[in-house]
Design a protein around this motif. Structure first.
Motif, PDB file in Angstrom:
ATOM      1  N   MET A  84       0.816  -1.098  -0.078  1.00 30.46           N
ATOM      2  CA  MET A  84       0.084   0.093   0.068  1.00 30.46           C
ATOM      3  C   MET A  84       0.900   1.404  -0.098  1.00 30.46           C
ATOM      4  N   LYS A  85       1.899   1.274   0.836  1.00 32.17           N
ATOM      5  CA  LYS A  85       2.716   2.442   1.024  1.00 32.17           C
ATOM      6  C   LYS A  85       3.746   2.516  -0.154  1.00 32.17           C
ATOM      7  N   TYR A  86       4.415   1.704  -0.763  1.00 35.21           N
ATOM      8  CA  TYR A  86       5.368   1.627  -1.644  1.00 35.21           C
ATOM      9  C   TYR A  86       4.935   1.653  -3.279  1.00 35.21           C
ATOM     10  N   VAL A  87       3.616   0.876  -3.429  1.00 31.79           N
ATOM     11  CA  VAL A  87       3.152   0.632  -4.682  1.00 31.79           C
ATOM     12  C   VAL A  87       2.044   1.414  -5.029  1.00 31.79           C
ATOM     13  N   LEU A  88       0.877   1.397  -4.166  1.00 28.59           N
ATOM     14  CA  LEU A  88      -0.335   2.262  -4.433  1.00 28.59           C
ATOM     15  C   LEU A  88       0.031   3.634  -4.258  1.00 28.59           C
ATOM     16  N   LEU A  89       0.792   3.984  -3.383  1.00 32.76           N
ATOM     17  CA  LEU A  89       1.135   5.534  -2.944  1.00 32.76           C
ATOM     18  C   LEU A  89       1.923   6.274  -4.150  1.00 32.76           C
ATOM     19  N   PHE A  90       2.778   5.184  -4.602  1.00 35.29           N
ATOM     20  CA  PHE A  90       3.912   5.785  -5.563  1.00 35.29           C
ATOM     21  C   PHE A  90       3.397   6.591  -6.822  1.00 35.29           C
ATOM     22  N   PRO A  91       2.200   6.316  -7.445  1.00 38.86           N
ATOM     23  CA  PRO A  91       1.759   7.091  -8.564  1.00 38.86           C
ATOM     24  C   PRO A  91       1.386   8.459  -8.066  1.00 38.86           C
ATOM     25  N   PHE A  92       0.781   8.540  -6.887  1.00 41.50           N
ATOM     26  CA  PHE A  92       0.446   9.966  -6.595  1.00 41.50           C
ATOM     27  C   PHE A  92       1.534  10.651  -6.080  1.00 41.50           C
ATOM     28  N   VAL A  93       2.554  10.301  -5.715  1.00 48.20           N
ATOM     29  CA  VAL A  93       3.821  11.205  -5.561  1.00 48.20           C
ATOM     30  C   VAL A  93       4.208  11.709  -6.775  1.00 48.20           C
ATOM     31  N   VAL A  94       4.352  10.880  -7.778  1.00 45.64           N
ATOM     32  CA  VAL A  94       4.578  11.718  -9.247  1.00 45.64           C
ATOM     33  C   VAL A  94       3.565  12.599  -9.708  1.00 45.64           C
ATOM     34  N   LEU A  95       2.161  12.232  -9.506  1.00 47.60           N
ATOM     35  CA  LEU A  95       1.164  13.174  -9.850  1.00 47.60           C
ATOM     36  C   LEU A  95       1.199  14.524  -9.068  1.00 47.60           C
TER      37      LEU A  95
END
Length: 303
Positions: A84-95
């Motif tokens: 959840m932290k490293y995969v699901l959250l990853f695109p939102f950091v870039v966005l």
């Protein structure tokens, strides 16, 4: 010649002694908390004794770990929370980095940066207090809003179905701004002439993001994703320790809290070290295989 070179280096060190003194605390920290633990990983293969020589026991503690009935639950919790932290959250950091770069007002962009960066500097003790108050079933802002729509209040912090999502959103609130810095830096380093050429050719903002900005982010995205995989089994000890309680512990008990409990609280140092060794090995393997896969598919990796 060699003696002259050594003397030259010594003189250079003496000249820059203030700089070496400034970096000394960091070196001491890494030696005590990073290098020294690596040298003492051998404890996983010995029976620890405070007094007297340690007795070599081979893979005894590794066998105990894999035979433990609770390790499957703890490992499952760790993998789910880390995903959840490293995969699901990853695109939102870039966005978030892309959206930040799209803000035209310099004043408003700096305001957003300050607001989004600030939580990163708060300890998890403070953040846990904020979120516990925010999600309180009696006086929390979220349940007050739910009450306006006649929705029954939810005890988010003691609900097994919601606690993992609480960890995810609190992690996003704390780190999404700070983690986006590297991507934002990559975006602002793109030459303005490229944007001008795209505008002259009639490209709109969506096309610019798709064909200019995102390709420029591929290298940092791949690099950061591979490096994050090295910490995949961490799952956030400080966060979980401050958010856990007896009602939800079975859903968020992770490897780090397990090591803390059996190693520091119960004094089973060899067993705790064995779990740490397994974590380290898995982290190295994940980074290596992801790097090789990335090199094969995209031609780019960590090194």
């Amino acid at each position: 010649m060699e003696i002259r070179g050594v003397k030259k280096k010594i003189n250079q060190i003496k000249k820059d002694k203030i700089l070496y003194l400034l970096i000394a605390p960091t070196l001491v920290y890494f030696f005590i908390f990073r290098l020294w633990p690596i040298l003492n990983m051998k404890l996983a293969f010995y029976d620890y004794k405070a007094v007297g020589p340690w007795k070599f026991v081979g893979l005894k503690y590794f066998n105990l770990i894999f035979k433990s009935p609770s390790i499957k639950i703890i490992l499952t919790n760790t993998l789910i929370i880390s995903f959840m932290k490293y995969v699901l959250l990853f695109p939102f950091v870039v966005l978030f980095a892309i959206l930040l770069a799209e803000i035209k007002s310099t004043f408003f962009r700096k305001y957003v940066q300050i607001v989004s960066f600030l939580p990163h500097f708060l300890s998890w003790v403070v953040i846990a207090g904020i979120w516990i108050s925010f999600l309180s079933p009696s006086s929390g802002a979220v349940n007050q809003i739910l009450g306006i729509f006649n929705i029954p209040s939810v005890s988010f912090m003691t609900n097994k179905d919601t606690i993992r999502w609480v960890l995810l959103f609190s992690e996003a609130w704390r780190s999404i701004g700070w983690d986006s810095i590297i991507y934002y830096a990559a975006i602002i380093s793109i030459s303005p002439s490229i944007y001008e050429a795209a505008t002259i050719d009639g490209a709109n903002r969506f096309s610019i993001i798709k064909y200019i900005i995102i390709p420029a982010l591929v290298v940092p995205m791949v690099t950061m994703f591979i490096l994050n995989l090295g910490f995949f089994l961490n799952a956030g000890f400080d966060q979980v320790l401050n958010f856990t309680n007896d009602a939800v512990n079975s859903k968020i008990d992770i490897l780090d809290t397990y090591i803390y409990r059996i190693g520091l609280i119960n004094g089973q140092y060899s067993l705790g070290t064995a779990v740490g060794v397994i974590k380290g090995i898995v982290g190295v393997v994940l980074v290596l295989f992801t790097h090789l896969g990335s090199k094969k598919l995209t031609g780019k990796g960590v090194w």
